[in-house]
Write an enzyme that holds these catalytic residues in place. Structure first.
Site, mmCIF file in Angstrom:
data_model
loop_
_atom_site.group_PDB
_atom_site.id
_atom_site.type_symbol
_atom_site.label_atom_id
_atom_site.label_comp_id
_atom_site.label_asym_id
_atom_site.label_seq_id
_atom_site.Cartn_x
_atom_site.Cartn_y
_atom_site.Cartn_z
ATOM 1 N N SER A 220 3.015 1.942 1.749
ATOM 2 C CA SER A 220 3.881 0.898 0.942
ATOM 3 C C SER A 220 3.357 0.774 -0.569
ATOM 4 C CB SER A 220 3.318 -0.205 1.712
ATOM 5 O OG SER A 220 3.833 -1.434 0.821
ATOM 6 N N TYR B 158 -3.165 -6.555 4.846
ATOM 7 C CA TYR B 158 -1.940 -5.528 4.829
ATOM 8 C C TYR B 158 -2.198 -4.434 4.013
ATOM 9 C CZ TYR B 158 2.642 -3.537 4.512
ATOM 10 O OH TYR B 158 3.623 -2.653 4.593
ATOM 11 N N LYS C 255 -3.062 -0.062 4.737
ATOM 12 C CA LYS C 255 -2.398 0.966 4.363
ATOM 13 C C LYS C 255 -2.973 1.905 3.658
ATOM 14 C CE LYS C 255 1.499 0.083 6.292
ATOM 15 N NZ LYS C 255 2.348 0.811 7.458
HETATM 16 C C1 UD1 Z 1 6.623 -7.824 0.246
HETATM 17 C C2 UD1 Z 1 5.304 -7.839 0.276
HETATM 18 C C3 UD1 Z 1 4.674 -6.478 0.333
HETATM 19 C C4 UD1 Z 1 5.569 -5.676 1.514
HETATM 20 C C5 UD1 Z 1 6.870 -5.840 1.414
HETATM 21 C C6 UD1 Z 1 7.702 -5.311 2.626
HETATM 22 C C7 UD1 Z 1 4.091 -9.912 -0.643
HETATM 23 C C8 UD1 Z 1 3.525 -10.887 -1.432
HETATM 24 N N1 UD1 Z 1 4.555 -8.732 -0.632
HETATM 25 O O1 UD1 Z 1 7.071 -7.393 -0.912
HETATM 26 O O2 UD1 Z 1 3.483 -6.429 0.517
HETATM 27 O O3 UD1 Z 1 5.157 -4.535 1.224
HETATM 28 O O4 UD1 Z 1 7.300 -7.311 1.463
HETATM 29 O O5 UD1 Z 1 8.971 -5.285 2.570
HETATM 30 O O6 UD1 Z 1 4.457 -10.669 0.442
HETATM 31 N N2 UD1 Z 1 11.604 -14.320 -2.810
HETATM 32 C C9 UD1 Z 1 12.217 -15.324 -2.866
HETATM 33 N N3 UD1 Z 1 12.456 -16.023 -1.713
HETATM 34 C C10 UD1 Z 1 12.122 -15.756 -0.308
HETATM 35 C C11 UD1 Z 1 11.739 -14.414 -0.276
HETATM 36 C C12 UD1 Z 1 11.078 -13.608 -1.355
HETATM 37 O O7 UD1 Z 1 12.499 -15.829 -4.095
HETATM 38 O O8 UD1 Z 1 12.370 -16.486 0.338
HETATM 39 C C13 UD1 Z 1 11.096 -13.398 -3.908
HETATM 40 C C14 UD1 Z 1 9.722 -12.945 -3.965
HETATM 41 O O9 UD1 Z 1 9.170 -13.922 -4.750
HETATM 42 C C15 UD1 Z 1 9.781 -11.568 -4.653
HETATM 43 C C16 UD1 Z 1 11.155 -10.995 -4.178
HETATM 44 O O10 UD1 Z 1 12.009 -12.010 -3.586
HETATM 45 O O11 UD1 Z 1 9.669 -11.852 -6.225
HETATM 46 C C17 UD1 Z 1 10.932 -10.078 -3.192
HETATM 47 O O12 UD1 Z 1 10.108 -10.696 -2.164
HETATM 48 P P1 UD1 Z 1 10.031 -9.921 -0.566
HETATM 49 O O13 UD1 Z 1 11.211 -9.312 -0.098
HETATM 50 O O14 UD1 Z 1 9.121 -10.709 0.085
HETATM 51 O O15 UD1 Z 1 9.137 -8.480 -1.288
HETATM 52 P P2 UD1 Z 1 7.920 -8.326 -2.104
HETATM 53 O O16 UD1 Z 1 7.298 -9.410 -2.276
HETATM 54 O O17 UD1 Z 1 8.137 -7.369 -3.114
#
Ligand code: UD1
Length: 355
Positions: A138, A162, A166
């Site tokens: 990842s 997590y 990995k």
């Molecule tokens: C997350 C994990 C990462 C993991 C990946 C798997 C965290 C900090 N990181 O990545 O370790 O490998 O998922 O797919 O959890 N967002 C919102 N609202 C929401 C959900 C997300 O605004 O309800 C934003 C987040 O702040 C981020 C973006 O969307 O900026 C992507 O979020 P997400 O899909 O959770 O992925 P990552 O954080 O990149």
């Protein structure tokens, strides 16, 4: 054609990869404990791959319920494959836990399943002289990246259990490859943000409970399962103030696995470490707007405080995967949203069951 073991093959990325591998002619044994997946996904994989009863779906895709932590089950899978005259020639190892918050609350479980489970699998592989392994790593192991786009040479600096789990498995695989030069064929694939669904809308992501990740949350708001999306932070130093990620269509990712496997099986033994991403940065607001276009109505959202542990921008440098595998992503953000919506709108409650 070669027989492969797919651990976690009923999950989101695993199920899409199974379709690609079956279509390419591989025979599959899927080992899954169904703790976060549904056997219905595999029924649909078989149908999507066009496997007819006369072709014997039992031969092309055999399902074995069980955990990677159970050596006895693993041994049985390898032994029975030999007995049928078609030994397991390679393993794609998807099985594992992947929720960051949960890993902070229960690190032991993450080390047990992700690290202990991988050790159990690799031990059995070695005992049966199977030395070809594609591992689901990842981009999370880059932590807060020092540079974007992120090359594979960037420092490994995970910021949660997590990510550490990995990184630990990658470390183990590097040590293993170094211990027996010319023996192991290993690919560590560092996924960026896998999203979307098979274009048919028959298989897709079906998270347990409230989704942690952006794309499934947006999809569930669009289909009316949740009221409104919270966007975590609108004051990041990015073009529109929301975080930027490298979203990769799950079918591009699935094709990347096939490319990696084909490369391992044909080239000399080696250890490959590759980013699988698009190299394209997309903001949260861009995702929300594109999804609104795909589903035909705006996705309600509110900007709230930042989420702890988020980086402003993570984008892959995917050039090494192109150079080594001839692979790059082909699908756009619009494709991602169209296919994601096809899945969510046809399956508002996901598969409707676990197990
Ligand atoms: C997350 C994990 C990462 C993991 C990946 C798997 C965290 C900090 N990181 O990545 O370790 O490998 O998922 O797919 O959890 N967002 C919102 N609202 C929401 C959900 C997300 O605004 O309800 C934003 C987040 O702040 C981020 C973006 O969307 O900026 C992507 O979020 P997400 O899909 O959770 O992925 P990552 O954080 O990149």
């Amino acid at each position: 054609m070669a027989k492969l073991l797919i651990t976690g093959g009923a999950g989101f990325i695993g199920s899409h990869t199974c379709v690609v591998l079956l279509e390419a002619g591989y025979d599959l044994v899927v080992l899954d404990d169904f703790s976060n997946s549904s056997s219905r996904a595999l029924d649909r994989v078989i149908a999507l791959a066009g496997i007819t009863p006369s072709e014997s779906s039992a031969k092309r895709l055999v399902t074995v319920p069980g955990s990677i932590n159970n050596s006895l089950v693993l041994e049985k899978v390898f032994r029975e494959a030999i007995e049928t005259g078609q030994p397991i020639e390679g393993v794609i190892h998807f099985a594992g836990l992947k929720a960051v918050g949960e890993s902070v609350a229960d690190p032991l479980r993450y080390w047990h399943v992700n690290v202990g489970g991988s050790i159990s699998l690799i031990n059995v592989m070695a005992a049966f002289s199977c030395h070809t392994l594609v591992f689901s790593s990842s981009a999370t192991l880059y932590g807060y990246p020092d540079q974007v786009p992120i090359p594979e040479t960037a420092p490994i600096q995970p910021i949660n259990p997590y990510g550490h789990s990995k990184a630990a498995v990658e470390r183990l695989l590097n040590d293993l490859a170094a211990s027996a030069p010319g023996q192991w064929r290993i690919a560590c694939l560092r996924y960026f943000n896998p999203v979307g669904a098979h274009a048919s809308g028959r298989i897709g992501e079906d998270p347990l409970g409230i989704p942690n990740n952006l794309f499934p949350f947006v999809s569930q708001v669009a289909v009316g399962r949740r009221e409104r999306l919270q966007i975590f932070g609108g004051d990041w130093s990015t073009p529109d103030g929301t975080c930027v990620r490298d979203y990769i269509h799950v079918m591009d990712l699935a094709e990347g696995h096939k490319a990696a496997l084909d490369c391992l099986l044909t080239e000399a033994p080696q250890l490959l470490t590759l980013n699988l991403g698009s190299g394209r940065g997309i903001s949260v607001l861009e995702v929300v707007n594109a999804f609104g276009q795909a589903c035909g109505q705006p996705v309600p959202h509110t900007i709230v405080d930042r989420r702890p542990g988020d980086a402003a921008i993570t984008v892959a440098d995917p050039s090494e995967a192109l150079r080594r595998l001839g692979w790059s992503t082909r699908r756009s953000l619009d494709d991602i949203c169209r296919d994601g919506w096809a899945w969510q709108s046809a399956n508002p409650a996901g598969y409707g069951q676990r197990g």
